[in-house]
Design a protein around this motif. Structure first.
Motif, PDB file in Angstrom:
ATOM      1  N   TYR A 139       4.708   1.170   6.596  1.00 12.86           N
ATOM      2  CA  TYR A 139       3.319   0.742   6.536  1.00 12.86           C
ATOM      3  C   TYR A 139       2.523   1.842   5.851  1.00 12.86           C
ATOM      4  N   GLU A 140       1.983   1.518   4.673  1.00 13.03           N
ATOM      5  CA  GLU A 140       1.350   2.522   3.827  1.00 13.03           C
ATOM      6  C   GLU A 140      -0.154   2.600   4.069  1.00 13.03           C
ATOM      7  N   SER A 143      -4.528  -0.147   4.463  1.00  9.42           N
ATOM      8  CA  SER A 143      -4.564  -1.420   5.183  1.00  9.42           C
ATOM      9  C   SER A 143      -6.009  -1.796   5.531  1.00  9.42           C
ATOM     10  N   ARG A 161      -0.588   4.848   9.203  1.00  7.44           N
ATOM     11  CA  ARG A 161       0.682   4.807   8.487  1.00  7.44           C
ATOM     12  C   ARG A 161       1.822   5.098   9.466  1.00  7.44           C
ATOM     13  N   ASP A 206      -4.608  -7.389   5.886  1.00  4.36           N
ATOM     14  CA  ASP A 206      -4.107  -7.079   4.539  1.00  4.36           C
ATOM     15  C   ASP A 206      -3.496  -5.682   4.605  1.00  4.36           C
ATOM     16  N   PRO A 208      -0.561  -2.959   3.013  1.00  2.16           N
ATOM     17  CA  PRO A 208       0.467  -2.605   2.016  1.00  2.16           C
ATOM     18  C   PRO A 208       1.698  -2.026   2.708  1.00  2.16           C
ATOM     19  N   SER A 210       6.082  -0.928   2.137  1.00  2.12           N
ATOM     20  CA  SER A 210       7.230  -0.673   1.255  1.00  2.12           C
ATOM     21  C   SER A 210       8.492  -1.015   2.016  1.00  2.12           C
ATOM     22  N   LYS A 220       5.823  -1.143  -3.490  1.00  2.00           N
ATOM     23  CA  LYS A 220       4.939  -1.656  -2.452  1.00  2.00           C
ATOM     24  C   LYS A 220       4.568  -3.124  -2.702  1.00  2.00           C
ATOM     25  N   VAL A 221       4.476  -3.863  -1.605  1.00  2.00           N
ATOM     26  CA  VAL A 221       3.938  -5.222  -1.607  1.00  2.00           C
ATOM     27  C   VAL A 221       2.878  -5.279  -0.511  1.00  2.00           C
ATOM     28  N   ARG A 222       2.184  -6.402  -0.441  1.00  2.00           N
ATOM     29  CA  ARG A 222       1.122  -6.537   0.553  1.00  2.00           C
ATOM     30  C   ARG A 222       1.443  -7.705   1.480  1.00  2.00           C
TER      31      ARG A 222
END
Length: 253
Positions: A139-140, A143, A161, A206, A208, A210, A220-222
């Motif tokens: 979890y990046e 957010s 994170r 929402d 982001p 990885s 990375k995606v969301r």
């Protein structure tokens, strides 16, 4: 009498037609294929009509066609390789979307300020579950979580994170704060809705993330989604009863 014989010269007949001269016969040379007695023999002395040369397309057009064919072939090969790789990864890792649920909601503050703005502070407890056996989730930073009443944003915040391992369940306590300038109108609408005992709230997420496949960390995606909640009241400093909760999530590249 013999001495006096006269020899008359040969008189040519002027009116006779001139003799016709026939051309000398020429040897007819022929060319034949050896070993093929049925082949027709063609006199070499006869002229053979030459066929006109075939028109050739311009070289530039041929080069363009070749380049186009090579490009299409390369794209098809790349698509096949990408598809095969994705299929192998899917079969090996069997990826699944993470699951989220809202466990409880507490309102720490809901105050109408002197400037008629409404200050809100919510505390939300969320459970994040990673159902994958071979995939870890990072979890990046960046957010965004927010609570909405109809089309009005009440408060927002973010989650810290962290790394979530395989088949792990993590409980997150998130503080959300916000201030709305149309506080009086908004507070009256909330109080009127509270009398029905069913207040609709939307928690929008929402985040982001990885993905970690073995030792490989992907781009990375969301993870985006919404949890639609129905609560019974908006009383401060008390645990609010969540009557209904429906969450829908997806992945955004």
């Amino acid at each position: 009498m013999a001495d006096h014989q006269r020899i008359h010269p040969l008189v040519t007949d002027v009116e006779a037609p001139p003799p016709t001269r026939h051309p000398a016969p020429q040897a007819s040379l022929v060319r034949s294929e050896k070993g093929d007695p049925g082949q027709h023999q063609v006199p070499l002395g006869h002229a053979v009509a030459a066929m006109p040369p075939a028109l050739k397309p311009p070289k530039r057009r041929n080069c363009w066609c070749k380049c186009l064919c090579w490009t299409l072939s390369l794209l098809i090969v790349l698509l096949i390789i990408v598809g095969a790789t994705a299929g192998i990864l899917y079969l090996v890792f069997q990826p699944k979307l993470p699951k989220y649920s809202v466990d409880n909601l507490r309102i720490s503050d809901l105050t109408l300020n002197f400037d008629l703005s409404l200050y809100a502070r919510f505390n939300v407890r969320i459970t994040a579950e990673n159902p994958n056996k071979k995939i870890g989730i990072y979890y990046e930073k960046g957010s965004h979580l927010s609570v909405w009443y109809k089309n009005t944003n009440l408060c927002q915040g973010s989650i810290p994170r962290f790394y979530q391992g395989h088949q792990n369940r993590t409980v997150l306590n998130v503080a959300l704060t916000g201030q709305n300038q149309y506080g009086r109108t908004l507070l009256e609408a909330l109080q009127e809705q509270q009398q029905t005992g069913r207040i609709p709230l939307d928690l929008k997420i929402d985040v982001p993330v990885s993905i970690k496949l073995g030792k490989l960390k992907l781009k990375k995606v969301r993870v985006v989604g919404t949890c639609m909640l129905i609560v019974d009241s908006l009383s401060t400093n008390s645990l609010i009863n969540i009557k209904a909760s429906t969450c829908n999530f997806g992945v955004k590249l």
